[in-house]
Design a protein around this motif. Structure first.
Motif, mmCIF file in Angstrom:
data_model
loop_
_atom_site.group_PDB
_atom_site.id
_atom_site.type_symbol
_atom_site.label_atom_id
_atom_site.label_comp_id
_atom_site.label_asym_id
_atom_site.label_seq_id
_atom_site.Cartn_x
_atom_site.Cartn_y
_atom_site.Cartn_z
ATOM 1 N N VAL A 13 54.993 8.971 2.817
ATOM 2 C CA VAL A 13 55.520 7.871 1.598
ATOM 3 C C VAL A 13 57.128 8.042 1.616
ATOM 4 C CG1 VAL A 13 55.663 8.275 -0.842
ATOM 5 C CG2 VAL A 13 53.587 8.723 0.237
ATOM 6 N N CYS A 14 57.761 9.164 2.199
ATOM 7 C CA CYS A 14 59.379 9.079 2.202
ATOM 8 C C CYS A 14 59.653 8.176 3.216
ATOM 9 C CB CYS A 14 59.477 10.533 2.472
ATOM 10 S SG CYS A 14 59.577 11.733 1.133
ATOM 11 N N THR A 15 58.994 8.031 4.447
ATOM 12 C CA THR A 15 59.295 7.344 5.477
ATOM 13 C C THR A 15 59.248 5.671 4.846
ATOM 14 O OG1 THR A 15 58.922 8.781 6.860
ATOM 15 C CG2 THR A 15 59.026 6.575 7.738
ATOM 16 N N VAL A 16 58.219 5.290 4.224
ATOM 17 C CA VAL A 16 58.159 4.111 3.868
ATOM 18 C C VAL A 16 59.231 3.626 2.895
ATOM 19 C CG1 VAL A 16 56.511 2.514 2.798
ATOM 20 C CG2 VAL A 16 55.656 4.009 4.260
ATOM 21 N N GLY A 17 59.559 4.527 1.790
ATOM 22 C CA GLY A 17 60.622 4.312 1.051
ATOM 23 C C GLY A 17 61.791 4.018 1.508
ATOM 24 N N ILE A 20 64.319 11.519 8.301
ATOM 25 C CA ILE A 20 64.652 11.859 6.777
ATOM 26 C C ILE A 20 63.237 12.217 6.089
ATOM 27 C CG2 ILE A 20 65.958 11.405 4.689
ATOM 28 C CD1 ILE A 20 68.105 10.136 6.276
ATOM 29 N N GLY A 21 62.623 11.246 6.304
ATOM 30 C CA GLY A 21 61.190 11.253 5.769
ATOM 31 C C GLY A 21 60.287 12.685 6.021
ATOM 32 N N ILE A 22 60.237 12.921 7.395
ATOM 33 C CA ILE A 22 59.766 14.215 7.914
ATOM 34 C C ILE A 22 60.462 15.318 7.345
ATOM 35 C CG2 ILE A 22 59.111 15.554 9.955
ATOM 36 C CD1 ILE A 22 58.872 12.785 11.350
ATOM 37 N N ALA A 23 61.805 15.398 7.415
ATOM 38 C CA ALA A 23 62.679 16.570 6.663
ATOM 39 C C ALA A 23 62.314 16.579 5.172
ATOM 40 C CB ALA A 23 64.029 16.270 7.005
ATOM 41 N N ILE A 24 62.115 15.580 4.572
ATOM 42 C CA ILE A 24 61.686 15.728 3.148
ATOM 43 C C ILE A 24 60.428 16.358 2.935
ATOM 44 C CG2 ILE A 24 61.623 14.578 1.059
ATOM 45 C CD1 ILE A 24 63.859 12.569 1.683
ATOM 46 N N GLY A 25 59.506 15.599 3.736
ATOM 47 C CA GLY A 25 58.120 16.140 3.937
ATOM 48 C C GLY A 25 58.047 17.628 3.995
ATOM 49 N N ILE A 26 58.771 18.340 4.949
ATOM 50 C CA ILE A 26 59.195 19.390 5.063
ATOM 51 C C ILE A 26 59.346 20.530 3.828
ATOM 52 C CG2 ILE A 26 59.793 21.479 6.764
ATOM 53 C CD1 ILE A 26 59.673 19.578 8.910
ATOM 54 N N PHE A 27 60.819 19.847 3.648
ATOM 55 C CA PHE A 27 61.446 20.542 2.254
ATOM 56 C C PHE A 27 60.433 20.574 1.016
ATOM 57 C CE2 PHE A 27 64.645 20.688 -0.800
ATOM 58 C CZ PHE A 27 65.668 21.597 -0.213
ATOM 59 N N ASP A 28 59.462 19.658 1.046
ATOM 60 C CA ASP A 28 58.773 19.510 -0.269
ATOM 61 C C ASP A 28 57.745 20.442 -0.229
ATOM 62 O OD1 ASP A 28 58.123 17.779 -2.750
ATOM 63 O OD2 ASP A 28 56.035 17.976 -1.643
ATOM 64 N N ALA A 29 57.277 21.232 1.090
ATOM 65 C CA ALA A 29 56.137 22.044 0.981
ATOM 66 C C ALA A 29 56.786 23.340 0.056
ATOM 67 C CB ALA A 29 56.179 22.449 2.625
ATOM 68 N N PHE A 30 58.213 23.719 0.106
ATOM 69 C CA PHE A 30 58.592 24.855 -0.690
ATOM 70 C C PHE A 30 58.682 24.576 -1.870
ATOM 71 C CE2 PHE A 30 60.505 24.820 3.539
ATOM 72 C CZ PHE A 30 60.274 26.173 3.821
ATOM 73 N N PRO A 31 57.924 25.171 -2.847
ATOM 74 C CA PRO A 31 57.443 25.047 -4.508
ATOM 75 C C PRO A 31 58.989 25.142 -5.150
ATOM 76 C CG PRO A 31 56.683 27.028 -3.841
ATOM 77 C CD PRO A 31 57.042 26.423 -2.529
ATOM 78 N N ILE A 32 59.625 26.065 -4.954
ATOM 79 C CA ILE A 32 60.920 26.028 -5.596
ATOM 80 C C ILE A 32 62.194 25.002 -5.479
ATOM 81 C CG2 ILE A 32 62.823 27.627 -6.198
ATOM 82 C CD1 ILE A 32 60.141 28.746 -6.931
ATOM 83 N N LEU A 33 62.007 24.508 -4.126
ATOM 84 C CA LEU A 33 62.958 23.602 -3.771
ATOM 85 C C LEU A 33 62.203 22.194 -3.897
ATOM 86 C CD1 LEU A 33 63.962 25.141 -0.327
ATOM 87 C CD2 LEU A 33 65.079 25.429 -2.671
ATOM 88 N N GLY A 34 61.492 21.743 -3.143
ATOM 89 C CA GLY A 34 60.836 20.354 -3.358
ATOM 90 C C GLY A 34 61.707 19.139 -3.174
ATOM 91 N N SER A 35 61.029 18.110 -2.948
ATOM 92 C CA SER A 35 61.741 16.905 -2.377
ATOM 93 C C SER A 35 62.667 16.358 -3.747
ATOM 94 C CB SER A 35 60.444 15.680 -2.248
ATOM 95 O OG SER A 35 59.665 15.486 -3.378
ATOM 96 N N GLY A 36 62.496 16.691 -5.072
ATOM 97 C CA GLY A 36 63.416 16.440 -5.855
ATOM 98 C C GLY A 36 64.806 16.680 -5.835
ATOM 99 N N LEU A 37 65.055 17.748 -5.028
ATOM 100 C CA LEU A 37 66.593 18.134 -4.916
ATOM 101 C C LEU A 37 67.010 17.155 -3.960
ATOM 102 C CD1 LEU A 37 66.459 22.173 -4.669
ATOM 103 C CD2 LEU A 37 67.152 20.863 -6.504
ATOM 104 N N ILE A 38 66.497 16.223 -3.140
ATOM 105 C CA ILE A 38 66.984 15.372 -2.415
ATOM 106 C C ILE A 38 66.836 13.944 -2.930
ATOM 107 C CG2 ILE A 38 66.862 14.444 -0.085
ATOM 108 C CD1 ILE A 38 65.758 17.032 1.200
#
Length: 352
Positions: free
Chosen positions: A225-229, A241-259
């Motif tokens: 989804v991030c890559t398509v966007g 960047i899409g893969i990096a955000i996907g990995i980052f989103d796996a952390f519940p305290i962090l999440g994709s929203g911080l990016i």
């Protein structure tokens, strides 16, 4: 009357299971984390150790040392690569810092001027206020923040030394478990509570595999989804960047929203409404996938309703912090397994 007694017994078992799981996770688990980690590592390398023992009669402790060496080398290479990449990125950031500060200064000037016009006050009022308070901010940083950072640095150094000691304990424990794995296995099977413990650990093993599969699916979906966007806004590094955000989103305290959220807001401020809307929409899609699909996938794989899985994650995070995201579902599996097993035994006892 018999039915009421059965319900009371199940209720007591449920309460005792919940209390026992909480006490175990809060006070007992931290004491055994190094040895649990050692057990998991030993279980991972045992197939290699057994293969070497069967083929060339290599002693298991030497097979364990070789397996640990290979595993440690691979992990160390990945860690060094990531650290090297981080240092390169940090070097580029520091090299371009004057440019970023200049851009930030220009943005603050435009922001101040916009505030002056919006509130109908004299031009330069907000800018003067910001600059006049900047010296006070520097004093706060010098007197309060820097000493805290220094203290934390010392504590971090002490923590690193302690962490090295824990790693040493884990490695020694792995070798001891591998060396005498037959004896430990036989001793465990002959223990009094083997059947009860085996039922719970079997369920936890199923849940662990289900959890890893679920996270892999979530990573793939959110990364896609991030890559398509990012492709829609013509980003040159959309896949990376899409893969990096996907990995980052796996952390519940962090999440994709911080990016995605700050990025989208910055694009809107820069009057690129199309890119800002795409990034915020991507963030919304990621949240919907994470909140609705993850509990359904995990719940269906471990035999628990999705809403209960979500509730256990929420309760776990509130009780145990970051680790509760995993401990919550684990605790739920333990409690439900114990209650289910006790319920079946009460039925068998009644029939007899």
């Amino acid at each position: 009357m018999v039915i009421n007694n059965k319900k009371i017994k199940l209720l007591l078992i449920l309460i005792l299971s919940i209390v026992g799981v909480y006490i175990g996770f809060e006070y007992i688990l931290p004491l055994f984390i190094p040895f649990i980690l050692a057990y998991l590592i030993a279980a991972a390398i045992l197939p290699v150790v057994r293969f070497l023992y069967r083929r060339i009669r290599m002693p298991k402790i030497f097979g364990g040392i070789i397996s640990l060496g290979i595993l440690g080398t691979g992990f160390g290479w990945i860690l060094c690569y990531l650290v090297d990449l981080l240092l390169k990125q940090l070097t580029v950031l520091l090299r371009n810092l004057p440019i970023y500060l200049s851009v930030l200064g220009s943005f603050m000037d435009r922001f101040s001027e916009g505030c002056d016009k919006f509130f109908g006050i004299q031009l330069g009022t907000v800018q003067s206020f910001i600059y006049s308070n900047f010296d006070g901010l520097l004093v706060i940083v010098k007197n309060k923040i820097i000493p805290v950072i220094t203290t934390r640095s010392i504590n971090l150094l002490i923590g690193i030394v302690g962490f090295a000691g824990i790693i040493l304990i884990v490695l020694v424990s792995v070798l001891l478990l591998v060396k005498d794995e037959d004896q430990y296995s036989e001793s465990f099977k002959n223990s009094f509570f083997y059947q009860e413990i085996h039922i719970v650990t079997g369920k936890l093993s199923e849940m662990g595999i289900a959890y890893l599969k679920t996270q892999a699916i979530m990573l793939g979906l959110i990364g896609a989804v991030c890559t398509v966007g990012l492709l829609l806004i013509h980003n040159k590094y959309a896949l990376l960047i899409g893969i990096a955000i996907g990995i980052f989103d796996a952390f519940p305290i962090l999440g994709s929203g911080l990016i995605l959220v700050p990025w989208g807001i910055i694009e809107i401020i820069n009057k690129d409404l199309y890119s800002g809307a795409i990034l915020l929409t991507v963030y919304l899609c990621c949240q919907l996938i994470r909140q609705f699909l993850e509990p359904k996938l995990l719940g269906s794989r471990i035999g628990i309703k999705p809403v209960y899985t979500l509730m256990s994650m929420y309760a776990g995070v509130n009780l145990f912090g970051f680790a509760g995201f995993i401990l919550g579902p684990i605790g739920l599996v333990i409690v439900t397994t114990i209650v289910k097993e006790c319920k079946e035994r009460l039925v068998i006892t009644k029939e007899m």
